[in-house]
Design a protein around this motif. Structure first.
Motif, PDB file in Angstrom:
ATOM      1  N   PHE A 191       1.818 -18.088  17.424  1.00 49.11           N
ATOM      2  CA  PHE A 191       0.263 -19.151  18.000  1.00 49.11           C
ATOM      3  C   PHE A 191       0.838 -20.810  17.751  1.00 49.11           C
ATOM      4  O   PHE A 191       0.860 -20.572  16.140  1.00 49.11           O
ATOM      5  CB  PHE A 191      -0.922 -18.672  17.623  1.00 49.11           C
ATOM      6  CG  PHE A 191      -1.075 -16.509  17.492  1.00 49.11           C
ATOM      7  CD1 PHE A 191      -1.770 -16.858  18.844  1.00 49.11           C
ATOM      8  CD2 PHE A 191      -0.586 -15.984  16.893  1.00 49.11           C
ATOM      9  CE1 PHE A 191      -1.745 -15.040  19.232  1.00 49.11           C
ATOM     10  CE2 PHE A 191      -0.398 -14.343  16.786  1.00 49.11           C
ATOM     11  CZ  PHE A 191      -0.918 -13.967  17.977  1.00 49.11           C
ATOM     12  N   GLU A 246      -5.050 -22.057  19.484  1.00 50.11           N
ATOM     13  CA  GLU A 246      -5.371 -20.727  19.248  1.00 50.11           C
ATOM     14  C   GLU A 246      -5.852 -19.846  17.966  1.00 50.11           C
ATOM     15  O   GLU A 246      -6.869 -19.319  18.619  1.00 50.11           O
ATOM     16  CB  GLU A 246      -3.944 -20.139  19.986  1.00 50.11           C
ATOM     17  CG  GLU A 246      -3.143 -20.814  21.469  1.00 50.11           C
ATOM     18  CD  GLU A 246      -1.855 -20.610  21.622  1.00 50.11           C
ATOM     19  OE1 GLU A 246      -1.920 -20.445  22.526  1.00 50.11           O
ATOM     20  OE2 GLU A 246      -1.240 -20.035  20.384  1.00 50.11           O
ATOM     21  N   GLN A 276      -9.270 -17.594  18.419  1.00 49.75           N
ATOM     22  CA  GLN A 276      -9.890 -16.919  17.632  1.00 49.75           C
ATOM     23  C   GLN A 276     -10.614 -16.487  16.843  1.00 49.75           C
ATOM     24  O   GLN A 276     -11.218 -15.249  17.079  1.00 49.75           O
ATOM     25  CB  GLN A 276      -8.258 -15.725  17.584  1.00 49.75           C
ATOM     26  CG  GLN A 276      -7.579 -16.010  19.050  1.00 49.75           C
ATOM     27  CD  GLN A 276      -8.127 -15.001  19.606  1.00 49.75           C
ATOM     28  OE1 GLN A 276      -8.365 -13.898  19.323  1.00 49.75           O
ATOM     29  NE2 GLN A 276      -8.125 -15.093  20.892  1.00 49.75           N
TER      30      GLN A 276
END
Length: 72
Positions: free
Chosen positions: A19, A23, A27
């Motif tokens: 990731f 990202e 999240q």
């Protein structure tokens, strides 16, 4: 730069990713939004906590007992 996250469950490790930092941030924001949806408004205090106002009292005296946050 990318990161790989691992989830450990029992004796096993399960790698997730890679990731990017962005990202991961997205999240985290998504998970916080989900918690807020479960709990309601995170800034709402349903009941006054019983503390007197931390500001000045109406008479400008220190240590007054007026709870200026209480419902009128």
């Amino acid at each position: 730069m990318t990161f790989t996250l691992c989830i450990t469950q029992g004796a096993g490790e399960y790698p997730l990713g890679p990731f990017t930092r962005r990202e991961i941030e997205l999240q985290i924001e998504t998970l916080i939004s989900a918690l807020d949806a479960f709990d309601g408004d995170p800034d709402l205090e349903p009941d006054p906590d019983g503390e007197p106002s931390l500001g000045w009292t109406r008479t400008m005296a220190w240590g007054g007992a007026n709870d200026l946050e209480a419902a009128a």
